[in-house]
Design a protein around this motif. Structure first.
Motif, short mmCIF file in Angstrom:
data_model
loop_
_atom_site.label_atom_id
_atom_site.label_comp_id
_atom_site.label_asym_id
_atom_site.label_seq_id
_atom_site.Cartn_x
_atom_site.Cartn_y
_atom_site.Cartn_z
N SER A 209 0.96 -1.59 0.34
CA SER A 209 -0.06 0.19 0.25
C SER A 209 0.80 0.90 0.25
N TYR B 215 2.13 2.11 -3.77
CA TYR B 215 1.00 2.50 -4.06
C TYR B 215 0.57 4.56 -3.96
N LEU B 216 0.64 4.36 -2.68
CA LEU B 216 0.46 5.48 -2.09
C LEU B 216 1.64 5.85 -2.83
N LEU C 168 3.30 6.27 -5.55
CA LEU C 168 3.20 5.70 -6.80
C LEU C 168 1.72 6.76 -7.31
N HIS C 169 0.43 6.75 -6.34
CA HIS C 169 -0.33 7.62 -6.53
C HIS C 169 0.00 9.17 -6.64
N TYR D 284 -7.72 3.84 -11.08
CA TYR D 284 -7.08 2.65 -10.72
C TYR D 284 -6.00 2.79 -9.59
N LEU D 285 -5.28 3.75 -9.51
CA LEU D 285 -4.30 3.33 -8.74
C LEU D 285 -5.23 4.46 -7.21
N GLN D 286 -6.16 4.91 -7.46
CA GLN D 286 -6.48 5.43 -6.47
C GLN D 286 -7.39 4.24 -5.59
N VAL E 25 -5.17 1.88 -3.80
CA VAL E 25 -3.65 2.14 -2.81
C VAL E 25 -6.19 1.32 -1.69
#
Lengths: 452, 452
Positions: free
Chosen positions: A440, A443-444, A446-447, B428-430, B433
């Motif tokens: 996570s 991703y965080l 990345l986001h 998607y990324l949201q 996460v």
């Protein structure tokens, strides 16, 4: 709310075992007295928490019944070389343990370490030798796998009717000297030895002590020969035990035996279930799931590459996001494939050990059932004058002894089981949290970079 | 660092589209001018950010070249009913868009909503009617799926040689009236209509306007008949266009055509890759992975049940941890199975749409290549006196027009693509996460309750 206790003997925590080092005289707060396995969860005055051996501490303002009994009987146990146990009456509102083995004040343990390659026959044959250092002597001895195997055979012969003797880690012929394999075997031999050390009867036996404390080759060879000639093996092992308490009725024995049988069979089924689904999940994580995450990662990155060739303005934010997503998936693929070694591994190892132990119970139960049948038939044999009433009495007494032994063994099993599963579950959950938090956070990060 | 801009026209954000409502006269800070698709990411004075149509704002202290051109030519475009475009020279260090369609100041859009079941032939046949409300009239019209299909046929006939016409969502015969299906179809019809609305040439066409703004059944029927008789279809559509700019050399046309062809073919491959691995992952999440998590969950809970039957004290902490872990796995199974609908769904929908669009390019490229071949052969035909030099000139001019149209179309495609993929990747990324955070919080909670 919490009970206070005083430390009777200093204790040094083994790293990574969730244990707490304590000093003689220190005061502890007891957080959980029911972790089992002879351990208590405690907190020291500096706020550190961990497991402490329950017999290293004295609860304030109360005197443990068990402690008293151990104090009374431990000398007997040592002097006769036989087996001793403590007994507390069953009944009342709370569950009692009933018969338990008499545990030594200092628990035996050993460290298996330092695998070394040795050769013999002028280098024609090579083998791995492990160093085993027991805490009783603190003097290392060396043993090859085949010596462990020899010990296993002896213990099976001697105690196989009474206690589950854990299986040795598998033999493996190909790639025997690969580092990974040696490391894994050492870890398992350590687990095997620790489990045997924890068993008060096994740990105290001559053959086990020989294995851990022989002084030289000669001592070892003489001891080996003696152990191989030991006649107190199989059901004869029960003759060395004398609980000196109320003799049990065969019906009572049969009922207890049935309870143990039912529990061990059910647990065996469940453990096998967990192992089978665990193996499946392991394979999925390191196989199809890893490949799929890699493929998704590649698909995002390939799309990004095509977009980069468009020659169109304002492409950078998107292609960077796609590439970063793709790379994240590739990282997830690796994390996912590496995860089972971190969490499933210990869960599977523990369950494999228990599968081995549980596999021993049918034989043990079988021995008991045969003895029960024999006592049941004794009445008929007495009536037919084939045996005397005294013979019948001896048979019933033997059966009673066997039953007490099985009770003590089951209590030992439960206590170890609770301790082992508590430990492995804590580790497992820790690693699972770690896994999802790692992904996570990937991703965080990345986001955030994609939206900023 | 950031450019300031003034809002020319008020704009109300469509919910869930990451858009920002703005008031005429307001000052904005432009965060990202290259999101594409006619959108700019901006921040208002209250710190809110979102997308704003780029033609709704005027950058401070600079006058957009595009704006000027649009202002100059938009009246022409409307009065002739033909197609207009703007042209900026290629070259220099920065990439330029080259020829682009002339976009209207207010972008057409519509809302597809309120699917209603209707019947005809005295209830013997039933159908679903959707309500479509364009922002130009704000007056709803009703259409059945077969009307959308009719529109698709007309647009394919008329524009199929020049632009990719998005495919209609699949027909489905069984379960046509299930709520889930109707919802999904409506969502896709909305996507289809929005995409067509965004295309300045299609949106401005008579047939499309008829579909969106017919006043009554009679109006619709007359319009339908007229559209079906339209002769400016196929390659004839190019005759309605006159870029009135430098005529392109056939070699230049061929080269541009090759570039577009290469890009669309590569993107087609990559999009299909992503779709295929996405489908696989979807199936794994809702199939084997869900089942596996369920099985792991059950295995933990079953083990807990057996442990509960031990009758041994101090079991509670462990069995609670095992049960909670098992239940967490069951929750993960559900979250995992529900996840594709939350994230993969939109990624797949967008890629499916693009797969449809990309599938149109081989025909469009084919039409161009045939025209190029024709012009190449024209020299020979002139030499043989089979056609006059004027004919050859017309052919070359037509080819040049086609090429400009394709350039404009590719720019339209790129701009939409960047916008669409930016949006879908953010979503998607949201969701990813969210997924990992949800699971990790489940575990964290569990871990805390297991260790306390």
């Amino acid at each position: 709310m919490f009970v206070q206790a005083q430390v009777l003997y200093s204790f040094t925590a083994e790293p990574g075992n969730n244990e707490l080092s304590v000093q003689e005289g220190e005061t502890l707060t007891l957080l959980n007295q029911s972790v089992g396995g002879g351990w208590i969860e405690a907190q020291n005055s500096r706020g550190q928490t961990g497991l402490v051996p329950e017999d290293y501490i004295q609860v304030r303002g109360q005197c443990s019944i068990d402690d008293d009994e151990w104090d009374d009987e431990s000398d007997d146990g040592k002097s006769t070389g036989g087996y001793t146990w403590s007994q507390s009456e069953e009944g009342g509102g709370t569950m009692q343990r009933g018969t338990v083995w008499l545990y030594p004040q200092t628990q035996l343990d050993c460290v298996v370490a330092d695998p070394k390659k040795g050769t013999k026959m002028y280098g024609l044959k090579s083998y791995i030798e492990y160093q085993i250092t027991p805490n009783s002597t603190n003097r290392p001895v060396n043993h090859r796998y085949k010596h462990f195997d020899w010990l296993y055979e002896r213990l099976m012969e001697k105690f196989g009717c009474a206690f589950p003797i854990p299986c040795l880690p598998d033999k493996q012929v190909t790639g025997r000297f690969e580092d990974e394999f040696i490391k894994m075997r050492m870890e398992r031999l350590q687990g095997w030895m620790s489990r045997l050390c924890r068993h008060p009867v096994v740990a105290n036996s001559e053959v086990f002590q020989l294995f851990l404390t022989y002084t030289d080759e000669k001592d070892w060879k003489i001891g080996k020969r003696k152990a191989e000639k030991d006649e107190t093996v199989g059901v004869m092992v029960f003759t060395t035990m004398d609980p000196e308490i109320r003799e049990l009725d065969p019906t009572e024995v049969e009922q207890k035996c049935e309870t143990f049988s039912r529990f061990t069979r059910s647990m065996d089924d469940r453990v096998k279930d967990l192992l089978s689904v665990g193996h499946l999940h392991w394979k999925r994580c390191t196989g199809p799931l890893q490949k799929e995450y890699q493929r998704i990662g590649k698909a995002f990155q390939n799309l990004s590459s095509v977009f980069n060739t468009s020659g169109y303005q304002g492409e950078a934010t998107l292609t960077e996001a796609l590439t970063a997503t793709g790379k994240t998936y590739e990282e997830i693929a690796e994390i996912c494939a590496g995860q089972p070694k971190k969490d499933l591994h210990f869960l599977m190892e523990t369950n494999s050990e228990y599968k081995g132990l549980l596999g021993c119970f049918p034989d043990i139960i079988g021995v008991h059932k045969a003895a029960i049948e024999k006592v049941k038939e004794a009445d008929r044999l007495v009536a037919m004058n084939k045996i005397g009433p005294q013979d019948k009495h001896t048979m019933a007494k033997n059966l009673s002894t066997m039953s007490y032994a099985l009770q003590a063994e089951m209590n030992h099993f439960h206590s170890n089981r609770i301790y082992d599963y508590n430990r492995v579950m804590q580790l497992y959950l820790q690693e699972q949290v770690q896994f999802y938090e790692t992904v996570s956070s990937l991703y965080l990060h990345l986001h955030i970079s994609a939206t900023n």
